[in-house]
Scaffold this motif. Structure first.
Motif, PDB file in Angstrom:
ATOM      1  N   PHE A 195       0.831  -1.194   0.000  1.00  0.00           N
ATOM      2  CA  PHE A 195       0.000   0.000   0.000  1.00  0.00           C
ATOM      3  C   PHE A 195       0.872   1.253   0.000  1.00  0.00           C
ATOM      4  N   ALA A 196       0.278   2.355  -0.441  1.00  0.00           N
ATOM      5  CA  ALA A 196       0.964   3.650  -0.471  1.00  0.00           C
ATOM      6  C   ALA A 196       0.155   4.659   0.325  1.00  0.00           C
ATOM      7  N   GLU A 197       0.825   5.647   0.887  1.00  0.00           N
ATOM      8  CA  GLU A 197       0.167   6.682   1.673  1.00  0.00           C
ATOM      9  C   GLU A 197      -0.161   7.869   0.791  1.00  0.00           C
ATOM     10  N   MET A 198      -1.284   8.491   1.059  1.00  0.00           N
ATOM     11  CA  MET A 198      -1.643   9.706   0.334  1.00  0.00           C
ATOM     12  C   MET A 198      -1.291  10.915   1.193  1.00  0.00           C
ATOM     13  N   GLU A 199      -1.076  12.046   0.535  1.00  0.00           N
ATOM     14  CA  GLU A 199      -0.704  13.268   1.231  1.00  0.00           C
ATOM     15  C   GLU A 199      -1.873  13.775   2.068  1.00  0.00           C
ATOM     16  N   THR A 200      -1.576  14.126   3.320  1.00  0.00           N
ATOM     17  CA  THR A 200      -2.632  14.615   4.223  1.00  0.00           C
ATOM     18  C   THR A 200      -2.272  15.962   4.831  1.00  0.00           C
ATOM     19  N   GLN A 201      -1.347  16.688   4.205  1.00  0.00           N
ATOM     20  CA  GLN A 201      -0.906  17.964   4.767  1.00  0.00           C
ATOM     21  C   GLN A 201      -1.707  19.152   4.237  1.00  0.00           C
ATOM     22  N   GLN A 202      -2.816  18.893   3.565  1.00  0.00           N
ATOM     23  CA  GLN A 202      -3.644  19.975   3.026  1.00  0.00           C
ATOM     24  C   GLN A 202      -4.762  20.254   4.026  1.00  0.00           C
ATOM     25  N   TRP A 203      -4.584  21.316   4.818  1.00  0.00           N
ATOM     26  CA  TRP A 203      -5.520  21.608   5.900  1.00  0.00           C
ATOM     27  C   TRP A 203      -6.704  22.436   5.441  1.00  0.00           C
TER      28      TRP A 203
END
Length: 285
Positions: A190-198
């Motif tokens: 699995f790969a992680e998606m970007e979650t730094q968009q607040w």
């Protein structure tokens, strides 16, 4: 006959008593019970040491006669005999250099005791002062105001020294469990998606998840809209049209593009899932 020799050395704290005794018999020195006036223990100690040293220097000769042990003097050796131990002790007493091997031999015979004395030569250094003065460690406001910093002597600082490591701080148990699950899924591929968009626009936060624009659920999620900038870039036109048609056909309500462009503090992470699924569809479909 009994010969006693005493040597006292004061400046090296060495006190020595060397005793040589000979009991004259008819044919020599008889080691029978003919010695009188000395205690048995003292007699044995002195006799053993003196006899051993005399035989070592070949001054004394041991023989047997009528069941008794006869210790005789060797005339030639005794005439020219020189007590080496006495010379070494006198040299030590006079502060002369002695061979380390001879000093060790005297020490083993318990004739000397080694004592070490240290001497220090103290002189005034460059920073000598009659009164000790504590060096300044910090530059204070008072020093800047009265100008005393110019003449103040500051304590030396090591700017290359490492700081002290903090002693506190530990990971929360839930964070440790989350990290274990994360590593398991990453190892499975699995790969992680970007979650730094607040900050997210309403399209990905609500519309793409099929939350009606006028539904009260939008206000039940601690929704905070952003005033600057109030609107975001429009989403892909083709995909936005498909989402719009679904809203109008399914919810039988009006659709506002102005509402879908409004910026909002992300109320959940599912908005990122909708955005990531759309981008994956462009790659694999």
């Amino acid at each position: 006959m009994l010969y006693l020799f005493f040597f006292g050395v004061n400046n090296c704290t060495i006190y020595v008593c060397v005793v040589f005794f000979f009991f004259q018999a008819e044919d020599g020195i008889r080691d029978a019970q003919e010695s009188r006036g000395l205690g048995d223990v003292y007699k044995r100690q002195v006799s053993t040491q003196s006899t051993g040293n005399g035989m070592k220097e070949k001054v004394l000769v041991v023989s047997k006669k009528d069941g008794a042990t006869i210790i005789s003097r060797h005339a030639d050796k005794a005439a020219g005999f020189t007590d080496a131990a006495q010379g070494i002790l006198h040299a030590m007493g006079g502060g002369q250099h002695v061979d380390p091997a001879d000093a060790e031999a005297m020490k083993k015979r318990k004739l000397v005791a080694l004592d070490t004395t240290k001497f220090y030569d103290i002189t005034k250094g460059d920073e000598y002062a009659p009164v000790r003065r504590k060096l300044a460690a910090d530059l204070t406001k008072q020093m800047l105001q009265d100008g005393s910093w110019a003449t103040e002597t500051f304590k030396g600082l090591n700017y290359n020294a490492c700081g002290r490591e903090p002693a506190g701080g530990h990971l929360h148990p839930l964070l440790k469990v989350r990290q274990e699950f994360r590593e398991i899924f990453l190892e499975l591929g699995f790969a992680e998606m970007e979650t730094q968009q607040w900050v997210e626009n309403s399209f990905w936060n609500f519309d793409a998840l099929f939350v009606p624009q006028k539904h009260p659920a939008r206000d039940a999620q601690d929704t905070f809209f952003i005033s600057k900038p109030a609107a975001a870039k429009p989403p892909p036109a083709e995909y936005m049209q498909r989402v719009k048609d679904t809203h109008v056909a399914g919810y039988k309500c009006d659709w506002s593009e102005e509402e879908t462009h409004r910026n909002v503090l992300r109320t959940h992470t599912t908005s990122l899932s909708s955005w990531a699924l759309y981008n994956l569809s462009l790659i694999h479909i």
